[in-house]
Design a protein around this motif. Structure first.
Motif, PDB file in Angstrom:
ATOM      1  N   THR A  16       0.842  -1.210   0.000  1.00  0.00           N
ATOM      2  CA  THR A  16       0.000   0.000   0.000  1.00  0.00           C
ATOM      3  C   THR A  16       0.866   1.245   0.000  1.00  0.00           C
ATOM      4  O   THR A  16       0.586   2.226  -0.719  1.00  0.00           O
ATOM      5  CB  THR A  16      -0.949  -0.006   1.218  1.00  0.00           C
ATOM      6  N   ALA A  17       1.946   1.227   0.826  1.00  0.00           N
ATOM      7  CA  ALA A  17       2.841   2.379   0.878  1.00  0.00           C
ATOM      8  C   ALA A  17       3.515   2.602  -0.467  1.00  0.00           C
ATOM      9  O   ALA A  17       3.650   3.749  -0.948  1.00  0.00           O
ATOM     10  CB  ALA A  17       3.885   2.174   1.974  1.00  0.00           C
ATOM     11  N   LEU A  18       3.943   1.512  -1.136  1.00  0.00           N
ATOM     12  CA  LEU A  18       4.562   1.638  -2.452  1.00  0.00           C
ATOM     13  C   LEU A  18       3.558   2.185  -3.483  1.00  0.00           C
ATOM     14  O   LEU A  18       3.901   3.007  -4.325  1.00  0.00           O
ATOM     15  CB  LEU A  18       5.115   0.293  -2.909  1.00  0.00           C
ATOM     16  N   ALA A  19       2.322   1.721  -3.410  1.00  0.00           N
ATOM     17  CA  ALA A  19       1.284   2.203  -4.333  1.00  0.00           C
ATOM     18  C   ALA A  19       1.036   3.686  -4.129  1.00  0.00           C
ATOM     19  O   ALA A  19       0.911   4.457  -5.090  1.00  0.00           O
ATOM     20  CB  ALA A  19       0.008   1.404  -4.146  1.00  0.00           C
ATOM     21  N   LEU A  21       3.178   5.847  -2.804  1.00  0.00           N
ATOM     22  CA  LEU A  21       4.381   6.548  -3.237  1.00  0.00           C
ATOM     23  C   LEU A  21       4.406   6.662  -4.764  1.00  0.00           C
ATOM     24  O   LEU A  21       4.730   7.725  -5.304  1.00  0.00           O
ATOM     25  CB  LEU A  21       5.625   5.815  -2.734  1.00  0.00           C
ATOM     26  N   LEU A  22       4.066   5.588  -5.440  1.00  0.00           N
ATOM     27  CA  LEU A  22       4.019   5.606  -6.901  1.00  0.00           C
ATOM     28  C   LEU A  22       2.969   6.603  -7.397  1.00  0.00           C
ATOM     29  O   LEU A  22       3.201   7.350  -8.349  1.00  0.00           O
ATOM     30  CB  LEU A  22       3.714   4.203  -7.438  1.00  0.00           C
ATOM     31  N   LEU A  23       1.819   6.630  -6.743  1.00  0.00           N
ATOM     32  CA  LEU A  23       0.754   7.584  -7.087  1.00  0.00           C
ATOM     33  C   LEU A  23       1.237   9.014  -6.890  1.00  0.00           C
ATOM     34  O   LEU A  23       1.008   9.883  -7.742  1.00  0.00           O
ATOM     35  CB  LEU A  23      -0.496   7.305  -6.241  1.00  0.00           C
ATOM     36  N   ALA A  24       1.930   9.282  -5.789  1.00  0.00           N
ATOM     37  CA  ALA A  24       2.451  10.629  -5.515  1.00  0.00           C
ATOM     38  C   ALA A  24       3.496  11.017  -6.552  1.00  0.00           C
ATOM     39  O   ALA A  24       3.534  12.172  -7.016  1.00  0.00           O
ATOM     40  CB  ALA A  24       3.042  10.671  -4.102  1.00  0.00           C
ATOM     41  N   MET A  25       4.337  10.072  -6.937  1.00  0.00           N
ATOM     42  CA  MET A  25       5.357  10.365  -7.939  1.00  0.00           C
ATOM     43  C   MET A  25       4.723  10.651  -9.307  1.00  0.00           C
ATOM     44  O   MET A  25       5.153  11.564 -10.018  1.00  0.00           O
ATOM     45  CB  MET A  25       6.351   9.199  -8.036  1.00  0.00           C
ATOM     46  N   ARG A  26       3.713   9.882  -9.684  1.00  0.00           N
ATOM     47  CA  ARG A  26       3.027  10.115 -10.968  1.00  0.00           C
ATOM     48  C   ARG A  26       2.325  11.478 -10.954  1.00  0.00           C
ATOM     49  O   ARG A  26       2.360  12.207 -11.937  1.00  0.00           O
ATOM     50  CB  ARG A  26       1.983   9.013 -11.238  1.00  0.00           C
ATOM     51  N   TRP A  27       1.703  11.800  -9.830  1.00  0.00           N
ATOM     52  CA  TRP A  27       1.028  13.097  -9.712  1.00  0.00           C
ATOM     53  C   TRP A  27       2.042  14.221  -9.851  1.00  0.00           C
ATOM     54  O   TRP A  27       1.802  15.210 -10.557  1.00  0.00           O
ATOM     55  CB  TRP A  27       0.293  13.172  -8.370  1.00  0.00           C
ATOM     56  N   ALA A  28       3.199  14.082  -9.210  1.00  0.00           N
ATOM     57  CA  ALA A  28       4.249  15.092  -9.307  1.00  0.00           C
ATOM     58  C   ALA A  28       4.780  15.182 -10.734  1.00  0.00           C
ATOM     59  O   ALA A  28       5.083  16.266 -11.229  1.00  0.00           O
ATOM     60  CB  ALA A  28       5.374  14.771  -8.328  1.00  0.00           C
ATOM     61  N   GLU A  29       4.902  14.029 -11.395  1.00  0.00           N
ATOM     62  CA  GLU A  29       5.395  14.015 -12.774  1.00  0.00           C
ATOM     63  C   GLU A  29       4.419  14.739 -13.702  1.00  0.00           C
ATOM     64  O   GLU A  29       4.825  15.559 -14.525  1.00  0.00           O
ATOM     65  CB  GLU A  29       5.582  12.569 -13.231  1.00  0.00           C
ATOM     66  N   TYR A  30       3.128  14.442 -13.590  1.00  0.00           N
ATOM     67  CA  TYR A  30       2.133  15.127 -14.415  1.00  0.00           C
ATOM     68  C   TYR A  30       2.113  16.615 -14.128  1.00  0.00           C
ATOM     69  O   TYR A  30       2.013  17.433 -15.021  1.00  0.00           O
ATOM     70  CB  TYR A  30       0.734  14.528 -14.209  1.00  0.00           C
ATOM     71  N   ARG A  31       2.231  16.943 -12.859  1.00  0.00           N
ATOM     72  CA  ARG A  31       2.252  18.361 -12.473  1.00  0.00           C
ATOM     73  C   ARG A  31       3.471  19.037 -13.086  1.00  0.00           C
ATOM     74  O   ARG A  31       3.388  20.146 -13.596  1.00  0.00           O
ATOM     75  CB  ARG A  31       2.247  18.479 -10.961  1.00  0.00           C
TER      76      ARG A  31
END
Length: 150
Positions: A16-19, A21-31
């Protein structure tokens, strides 16, 4: 079911933590992509807006127009026109008028009637005056309406 959850609790938390973290990284990348390419995105948006406007205008201008039907009818005046007694055409004026209706020029009329060009012009002006017209075509048309010529 509880036993399975207790046994794999660490794995589930780690997954769950990895998911997240991955979601936060993708959001930051799109931003980051949006922020770094803002001008391109605005240009693309304006291009799409004008493309839509162009398509709309084209559809409005290219719409088929209503069919126009033209009906031609011969119109006769309600009251038949006649020449007054003092404005009747002379024999020579009638000959000139008939030659006019046949499409002859003043010079051709003068040659056929063996008179001068000025005489034909005088007859023509008298015909125009008596028929109350200003042109040769009007004189011929009015004479046909009045049944003076065929």
């Amino acid at each position: 079911m509880r036993k399975i959850l207790q046994k794999h609790k660490a794995t589930l938390l780690y997954g769950t933590a990895l998911a997240l973290l991955l979601l936060a990284m993708r959001w930051a990348e799109y931003r980051f992509v949006i922020i770094s390419n803002t001008q391109d995105l605005y240009t693309g948006f304006i291009a799409l807006l004008f493309m839509g406007l162009g398509i709309w205008v084209t559809l409005k201008l290219a719409r088929p127009k209503k069919e126009t039907i033209i009906i031609e009818r011969e119109v006769h005046s309600a009251t038949p026109q006649t020449l007054s007694d003092n404005h009747e055409l002379s024999k020579r004026e009638l000959e000139v008028l008939q030659l006019m209706a046949a499409g002859h020029s003043n010079a051709e009329i003068a040659e056929r009637l063996f008179v001068s060009l000025n005489t034909v012009k005088t007859h023509s002006s008298k015909i125009y005056e008596k028929l109350d017209v200003k042109r040769r075509t009007q004189a011929v048309e009015k004479a046909k309406q009045l049944a003076i010529i065929n």
